[in-house]
Design a protein around this motif. Sequence first.
Motif, PDB file in Angstrom:
ATOM      1  N   ALA A  90     -12.678   8.969   9.696  1.00  0.00           N
ATOM      2  CA  ALA A  90     -11.551  10.049   9.112  1.00  0.00           C
ATOM      3  C   ALA A  90     -12.081  10.617   8.306  1.00  0.00           C
ATOM      4  O   ALA A  90     -11.156  10.880   7.267  1.00  0.00           O
ATOM      5  N   LEU A  91     -12.634   9.715   7.301  1.00  0.00           N
ATOM      6  CA  LEU A  91     -13.014  10.289   5.990  1.00  0.00           C
ATOM      7  C   LEU A  91     -13.652  11.459   5.926  1.00  0.00           C
ATOM      8  O   LEU A  91     -14.444  12.332   5.959  1.00  0.00           O
ATOM      9  N   MET A  92     -15.334  12.053   7.355  1.00  0.00           N
ATOM     10  CA  MET A  92     -15.412  13.373   7.843  1.00  0.00           C
ATOM     11  C   MET A  92     -14.567  14.216   8.343  1.00  0.00           C
ATOM     12  O   MET A  92     -15.104  15.132   8.452  1.00  0.00           O
ATOM     13  N   GLU A  93     -13.624  13.469   8.337  1.00  0.00           N
ATOM     14  CA  GLU A  93     -12.110  14.531   9.147  1.00  0.00           C
ATOM     15  C   GLU A  93     -12.160  15.026   8.437  1.00  0.00           C
ATOM     16  O   GLU A  93     -10.972  16.151   8.315  1.00  0.00           O
ATOM     17  N   GLY A  94     -11.744  13.998   6.604  1.00  0.00           N
ATOM     18  CA  GLY A  94     -10.932  14.841   5.850  1.00  0.00           C
ATOM     19  C   GLY A  94      -9.697  14.141   5.757  1.00  0.00           C
ATOM     20  O   GLY A  94      -9.054  14.218   4.670  1.00  0.00           O
ATOM     21  N   ARG A  95      -9.427  12.781   6.376  1.00  0.00           N
ATOM     22  CA  ARG A  95      -8.220  12.003   6.681  1.00  0.00           C
ATOM     23  C   ARG A  95      -8.068  11.211   5.549  1.00  0.00           C
ATOM     24  O   ARG A  95      -8.181   9.654   5.761  1.00  0.00           O
ATOM     25  N   HIS A  96      -8.606  11.434   3.698  1.00  0.00           N
ATOM     26  CA  HIS A  96      -9.268  10.709   2.709  1.00  0.00           C
ATOM     27  C   HIS A  96      -8.410   8.975   3.017  1.00  0.00           C
ATOM     28  O   HIS A  96      -9.312   8.439   2.487  1.00  0.00           O
ATOM     29  N   GLY A  97      -6.927   9.737   2.464  1.00  0.00           N
ATOM     30  CA  GLY A  97      -6.042   8.421   2.799  1.00  0.00           C
ATOM     31  C   GLY A  97      -5.948   7.260   3.593  1.00  0.00           C
ATOM     32  O   GLY A  97      -6.249   6.197   3.282  1.00  0.00           O
ATOM     33  N   ASP A  98      -5.443   7.743   5.294  1.00  0.00           N
ATOM     34  CA  ASP A  98      -6.683   7.443   5.807  1.00  0.00           C
ATOM     35  C   ASP A  98      -8.487   6.333   6.147  1.00  0.00           C
ATOM     36  O   ASP A  98      -7.866   5.134   6.271  1.00  0.00           O
ATOM     37  N   ALA A  99      -9.002   7.303   5.708  1.00  0.00           N
ATOM     38  CA  ALA A  99     -10.174   6.644   4.874  1.00  0.00           C
ATOM     39  C   ALA A  99      -9.693   5.392   4.709  1.00  0.00           C
ATOM     40  O   ALA A  99     -10.628   3.798   4.968  1.00  0.00           O
ATOM     41  N   GLU A 100      -9.462   5.613   3.515  1.00  0.00           N
ATOM     42  CA  GLU A 100      -9.650   4.746   2.594  1.00  0.00           C
ATOM     43  C   GLU A 100      -8.628   3.178   2.853  1.00  0.00           C
ATOM     44  O   GLU A 100      -9.538   2.364   2.113  1.00  0.00           O
ATOM     45  N   ARG A 101      -7.089   4.005   3.746  1.00  0.00           N
ATOM     46  CA  ARG A 101      -7.294   2.003   3.524  1.00  0.00           C
ATOM     47  C   ARG A 101      -7.598   1.757   4.967  1.00  0.00           C
ATOM     48  O   ARG A 101      -8.044   0.100   4.930  1.00  0.00           O
TER      49      ARG A 101
END
Length: 418
Positions: A90-101
């Motif tokens: 998710a971090l690499m895809e730019g979904r930073h909110g999902d990545a942080e969770r």
Amino acid sequence: MKAWRWVLLLVVIAALAAFAWPWLAEDPGYVLVRLRGWRVETTAIAALVLLLLAWALLVLLWRLLGWPFGALNRRHRRISRRRLGEGLVALMEGRHGDAERDLQRAARLEALRGPALLAAAEAASRRGEYARALEILDQAGQAAPRAARVLRARTLRRAGKPAEALALLVPEADARTLTPGGWRELALAALAAGDLRRARSALEPLRQSGALGPKAYAELESRILTASLAAAADAAELNTLWSQLPKTQRRVPAAVEAYARRAIAFGLLLPAMDELEAALHREWSPALVRAWAALGDVDAAASLARAEGWLASHPNDPALLYALGRLSMKLGQWAKARQYLERALALAPDPAAWEALADVHAALGEWTQAQAAYRNALAVTRGEKVAAPLAEARPGVIDTRPIALEERDEHGVPRLRP
């Protein structure tokens, strides 16, 4: 490999038993155990076997009792690893909110706490939530202090606080214990904070670390050296800085160009020309050719002759053709200037070349063509399409000159233009 280890262990045990059996068979030993009226007699070998069986039984019982708890732990590890993987994707895809969770949840497993929190802080930083990223880094610092410090400096730099980022990394830099990523952040923070001396000092450790590829390192080096030379307050400071730079850095084309332009601003025309010509002799660079052309006022005739000598080796370089055109204009050779500038524009559109060509047409009294060239210069500057083709610059005249000349290497093989 585990199977081979067990096989090897069994072979060793069998060998020991084979050698020890004659000795044990002669005298197997005697063991007597009495406890509260109970009396047990046996041989030493049998007692040893019973003890081994009892130990194996206890181990098996302990594992059976701990199996439910182990199953929960294995499930927790499995889920945490999956969340770590999903969070990184998710971090690499730019979904930073999902990545942080996902990464925060993965950090509940102690073995993954450090990398998961670091990645979560990076996700928050990319979202622009710098305060949140710094809070996460406070936790990550307990598991991975050096990595957390570098990431904290990056977050502070992104937040527009390069001075704080620089102050965070300076102690380790002075102790020469900074990580490769830390040297990069130090260089960028120092560049943003205006501490160009500190930025230059980070270049050599960064080069030795190999953290950046050749292209990325060369780009960063060019930025730092260009900023340093452009910030020189006077000619003495400029010459001092230039003489103190390592020889390899004085050969960087961007640094040579920055030095030459700053030297021109201080009136040091001859030193600037010497450095540019020496750099062009080592490695051809269109940017350096343009900077060199700006020095034509020193001796336009000699500069034109030297540039025409270079034309034999670089006949299709638009920058060189533009320089030849400008030098011809300084000498009042308008027809030759028009020829060079038209060839340069045929190879690559450039607003400065269009403007110079407009000046040539104006000097020749060709006002219609001059206006068209000025319009083209403005169009190229704006990124728009050129209004009039080059062939229409002089109506009624058929241009039979080649735009690009064939170049061949020392073996006679034609070179392809990039």
